[in-house]
Design a protein around this motif. Structure first.
Motif, PDB file in Angstrom:
ATOM      1  N   LEU A 199      11.711   4.166   7.041  1.00  0.00           N
ATOM      2  CA  LEU A 199      10.364   3.790   6.605  1.00  0.00           C
ATOM      3  C   LEU A 199       9.967   4.771   5.511  1.00  0.00           C
ATOM      4  CD1 LEU A 199       7.899   1.935   7.159  1.00  0.00           C
ATOM      5  CD2 LEU A 199       7.064   3.736   8.702  1.00  0.00           C
ATOM      6  N   HIS A 200       9.511   4.249   4.381  1.00  0.00           N
ATOM      7  CA  HIS A 200       9.224   5.088   3.221  1.00  0.00           C
ATOM      8  C   HIS A 200       7.796   4.877   2.741  1.00  0.00           C
ATOM      9  CE1 HIS A 200       9.847   7.227  -0.567  1.00  0.00           C
ATOM     10  NE2 HIS A 200       9.305   6.201  -1.184  1.00  0.00           N
ATOM     11  N   PHE A 201       7.147   5.997   2.378  1.00  0.00           N
ATOM     12  CA  PHE A 201       5.851   5.933   1.719  1.00  0.00           C
ATOM     13  C   PHE A 201       5.969   6.617   0.368  1.00  0.00           C
ATOM     14  CE2 PHE A 201       1.856   7.938   0.446  1.00  0.00           C
ATOM     15  CZ  PHE A 201       1.025   6.831   0.399  1.00  0.00           C
ATOM     16  N   GLY A 202       5.531   5.923  -0.678  1.00  0.00           N
ATOM     17  CA  GLY A 202       5.574   6.489  -2.017  1.00  0.00           C
ATOM     18  C   GLY A 202       4.205   6.471  -2.662  1.00  0.00           C
ATOM     19  N   GLY A 203       3.623   7.643  -2.854  1.00  0.00           N
ATOM     20  CA  GLY A 203       2.342   7.773  -3.525  1.00  0.00           C
ATOM     21  C   GLY A 203       2.499   8.428  -4.876  1.00  0.00           C
ATOM     22  N   GLU A 204       1.390   8.668  -5.547  1.00  0.00           N
ATOM     23  CA  GLU A 204       1.447   9.240  -6.890  1.00  0.00           C
ATOM     24  C   GLU A 204       1.990  10.662  -6.865  1.00  0.00           C
ATOM     25  OE1 GLU A 204      -1.533  10.211 -10.686  1.00  0.00           O
ATOM     26  OE2 GLU A 204      -2.248   9.047  -8.960  1.00  0.00           O
ATOM     27  N   ARG A 205       1.605  11.452  -5.860  1.00  0.00           N
ATOM     28  CA  ARG A 205       2.051  12.839  -5.792  1.00  0.00           C
ATOM     29  C   ARG A 205       2.757  13.185  -4.489  1.00  0.00           C
ATOM     30  NH1 ARG A 205       0.408  15.246 -10.194  1.00  0.00           N
ATOM     31  NH2 ARG A 205      -1.544  14.642 -11.233  1.00  0.00           N
ATOM     32  N   VAL A 206       2.786  12.250  -3.549  1.00  0.00           N
ATOM     33  CA  VAL A 206       3.392  12.501  -2.246  1.00  0.00           C
ATOM     34  C   VAL A 206       4.310  11.339  -1.889  1.00  0.00           C
ATOM     35  CG1 VAL A 206       3.003  12.918   0.198  1.00  0.00           C
ATOM     36  CG2 VAL A 206       1.400  13.826  -1.486  1.00  0.00           C
ATOM     37  N   ALA A 207       5.493  11.660  -1.393  1.00  0.00           N
ATOM     38  CA  ALA A 207       6.408  10.643  -0.874  1.00  0.00           C
ATOM     39  C   ALA A 207       6.987  11.157   0.436  1.00  0.00           C
ATOM     40  CB  ALA A 207       7.522  10.345  -1.871  1.00  0.00           C
ATOM     41  N   ALA A 208       7.238  10.237   1.354  1.00  0.00           N
ATOM     42  CA  ALA A 208       7.786  10.612   2.657  1.00  0.00           C
ATOM     43  C   ALA A 208       8.745   9.535   3.123  1.00  0.00           C
ATOM     44  CB  ALA A 208       6.670  10.801   3.680  1.00  0.00           C
ATOM     45  N   LEU A 251      10.020  15.021   2.962  1.00  0.00           N
ATOM     46  CA  LEU A 251       8.751  15.016   2.244  1.00  0.00           C
ATOM     47  C   LEU A 251       8.992  15.485   0.820  1.00  0.00           C
ATOM     48  CD1 LEU A 251       6.472  16.729   4.914  1.00  0.00           C
ATOM     49  CD2 LEU A 251       6.756  14.278   4.519  1.00  0.00           C
ATOM     50  N   GLN A 252       8.382  14.799  -0.145  1.00  0.00           N
ATOM     51  CA  GLN A 252       8.505  15.159  -1.552  1.00  0.00           C
ATOM     52  C   GLN A 252       7.118  15.252  -2.169  1.00  0.00           C
ATOM     53  OE1 GLN A 252      11.230  11.739  -2.061  1.00  0.00           O
ATOM     54  NE2 GLN A 252      12.584  13.165  -3.164  1.00  0.00           N
ATOM     55  N   LEU A 253       6.810  16.414  -2.740  1.00  0.00           N
ATOM     56  CA  LEU A 253       5.506  16.670  -3.352  1.00  0.00           C
ATOM     57  C   LEU A 253       5.690  16.913  -4.843  1.00  0.00           C
ATOM     58  CD1 LEU A 253       4.095  19.200  -0.718  1.00  0.00           C
ATOM     59  CD2 LEU A 253       3.871  16.708  -0.729  1.00  0.00           C
ATOM     60  N   ASN A 279       0.821  -1.213   0.000  1.00  0.00           N
ATOM     61  CA  ASN A 279       0.000   0.000   0.000  1.00  0.00           C
ATOM     62  C   ASN A 279       0.854   1.262   0.000  1.00  0.00           C
ATOM     63  OD1 ASN A 279      -2.404  -1.463  -0.012  1.00  0.00           O
ATOM     64  ND2 ASN A 279      -2.560  -1.471   2.223  1.00  0.00           N
ATOM     65  N   GLY A 280       1.972   1.201  -0.719  1.00  0.00           N
ATOM     66  CA  GLY A 280       2.854   2.352  -0.811  1.00  0.00           C
ATOM     67  C   GLY A 280       3.944   2.397   0.238  1.00  0.00           C
ATOM     68  N   TRP A 281       3.853   1.551   1.272  1.00  0.00           N
ATOM     69  CA  TRP A 281       4.817   1.585   2.375  1.00  0.00           C
ATOM     70  C   TRP A 281       5.923   0.540   2.161  1.00  0.00           C
ATOM     71  CZ3 TRP A 281       4.739   5.270   6.076  1.00  0.00           C
ATOM     72  CH2 TRP A 281       3.561   6.005   6.236  1.00  0.00           C
ATOM     73  N   SER A 282       7.143   0.913   2.513  1.00  0.00           N
ATOM     74  CA  SER A 282       8.267  -0.013   2.464  1.00  0.00           C
ATOM     75  C   SER A 282       9.280   0.398   3.523  1.00  0.00           C
ATOM     76  CB  SER A 282       8.925  -0.022   1.073  1.00  0.00           C
ATOM     77  OG  SER A 282       9.432   1.266   0.762  1.00  0.00           O
ATOM     78  N   ALA A 283      10.238  -0.482   3.777  1.00  0.00           N
ATOM     79  CA  ALA A 283      11.273  -0.212   4.786  1.00  0.00           C
ATOM     80  C   ALA A 283      12.621  -0.672   4.258  1.00  0.00           C
ATOM     81  CB  ALA A 283      10.946  -0.911   6.096  1.00  0.00           C
ATOM     82  N   LEU A 284      13.672  -0.096   4.820  1.00  0.00           N
ATOM     83  CA  LEU A 284      15.027  -0.444   4.416  1.00  0.00           C
ATOM     84  C   LEU A 284      15.940  -0.357   5.627  1.00  0.00           C
ATOM     85  CD1 LEU A 284      16.980   0.699   1.286  1.00  0.00           C
ATOM     86  CD2 LEU A 284      17.959   1.130   3.534  1.00  0.00           C
TER      87      LEU A 284
END
Length: 433
Positions: free
Chosen positions: A135-144, A176-178, A91-96
């Motif tokens: 912890l990373h979230f990557g969406g279509e217009r938002v990433a964190a 945060l990346q928009l 669901n857009g979430w991943s970890a490293l």
């Protein structure tokens, strides 16, 4: 041009590590790790498809340094082993998570921690540390991204990972990346801690210039807008709160805390590429010195087939007053700029003007680079000397992921320069899985 042969003199025998491990035993341990992780090849293939997988990177380097001063030559054989794991996305979430280990395999050099102050510096201290844990979230217009992470903004002049050194510089914080439109993107990062290349530990020989880490409250804002297919504008404002660092070992603490605001224009036109940039730097709260300096860059390149020729001028301004109040880039990947000999990691008080020209040419399946620099003071008429940089890199045939690099830098200092005549030679082999 004199090229130093890779390796110490035959009379030298490398000592064992602190735990009693010999260099050969260390090599066996690292290659055992390679063999074990090779068994997870399906997982690594899944990573390429965005499904997560193992991380393995082995980088051996020999570095030789000769300087025209009282210091003995430095010969450093080091091995960096990087292992980790990246999860697949849910669901857009991943970890490293990623760990680095830097070992001395032989040689005599000052790594800033080992007490060999009679030798030239090769800033690759031994140690093991978590390089990234996030912890990373990557969406279509938002990433964190939250946690310890790699941050490389633009060309890394002001914020980067200093990936050339064996211990990478990473950051503890939130990014945060928009991307509201295809033309506009915005990046904001809060940094609570900078993990420098001098880590992972301070030890008794650390000082205000080479601390293993720096805690603070720094903020980075970077806006990019595609004006046209041939021009991209980038505006930035970086507020660096570095109250436990100093410009030089004798300078007051907090003298690197600054606010830098700038604009960069870059793009291409047929075979040409260009970049123009201007920035100003002022003191941030807590800095005992009143900073007021500027930066500019102008570069023009042309592509001839697969080769690229380029020339430009980069200027980091000096400033009046007591102490060194020149334009500084404490979080930048400084090895990429003003020559590979790293003579201007700290900008001199009178600033630096760097006029340079060079080429990148494909040769025998690899890439050959050659650059020439002419350095002078920004304030006054002093010449700092010249530098020649040459490198050749290529993949090793028949072994995917294995690359080799030969690299040479020769800095010829002028009598008015704060630098000294310096030669550096590198031989590097790196395997990335």
């Amino acid at each position: 041009m004199r090229v130093i042969p890779p390796g110490p003199s035959g009379a030298y025998r490398p000592r064992n590590f602190k735990d009693g491990t010999t260099p050969m035993q260390a090599l066996r341990i690292h290659w055992l790790a390679l063999a074990l992780l090779a068994a997870s090849a399906p997982a690594a293939a899944g990573d390429a498809a965005g499904k997560g997988g193992a991380i393995l990177d082995l980088r051996y380097r020999f570095e030789h340094v000769t300087q025209d001063n009282a210091l003995d030559d430095a010969d450093a054989h080091t091995l960096r082993t990087r292992v980790g794991y990246r999860t697949g996305a849910w669901n857009g979430w991943s970890a490293l998570v990623e760990a680095d280990d830097v070992r001395r395999l032989g040689g005599r050099y000052n790594d800033t921690r080992n007490g060999r102050t009679g030798h030239s510096v090769v800033a690759d201290p031994e140690g093991t540390a978590i390089n990234q844990a996030l912890l990373h979230f990557g969406g279509e217009r938002v990433a964190a991204t939250v946690g310890r992470q790699r941050i490389n903004l633009d060309n890394q002049r002001f914020v980067g990972g200093v990936g050339w050194r064996q211990n990478e510089q990473t950051y503890d914080g939130v990014m945060l990346q928009l991307t509201p439109t295809k033309k506009l993107s915005a990046t904001y990062a809060w940094l609570g801690r900078v993990n420098t290349v001098f880590g992972p530990d301070d030890g008794p020989r650390a000082n205000a210039v080479n601390r293993a880490d720096s805690e603070g409250d720094s903020h980075l804002l970077n806006l990019r807008y595609a004006i046209s297919p041939r021009m991209v504008a980038t505006g930035y404002h970086y507020r660096l709160d570095l109250d436990d660092l100093a410009v030089t070992a004798g300078a007051p603490m907090d003298s690197l805390s600054s606010a830098t605001t700038g604009l960069r224009l870059a793009g291409t036109f047929e075979r040409l590429d260009y970049a123009a940039e201007f920035a100003r730097q002022d003191a941030l709260h807590g800095n005992p010195w009143d900073l007021d300096s500027h930066y500019h860059l102008v570069e023009l390149g042309i592509r001839l087939g697969k080769a690229r020729l380029a020339a430009g001028e980069e200027l980091l301004g000096g400033a009046g007053g007591p102490g060194n109040r020149a334009f500084q880039t404490p979080l930048g990947t400084r090895h990429k700029f003003q020559g590979w000999a790293d003579m201007f990691v700290t900008t001199p008080a009178d600033g630096v003007q760097d006029r340079y020209a060079g080429a990148v040419v494909p040769v025998a399946g690899g890439s050959l680079q050659a650059w020439y620099h002419d350095f002078s003071a920004e304030r006054g008429s002093a010449s700092y000397g010249t530098e020649l940089d040459v490198s050749y890199a290529r993949g090793i045939p028949g072994v995917p992921g294995l690359d080799a690099l030969l690299k040479y830098a020769r800095h010829d200092a002028d009598r008015t320069s704060p630098t000294v005549d310096t030669e550096k030679f590198w031989l590097q082999v790196q395997y990335t899985y």
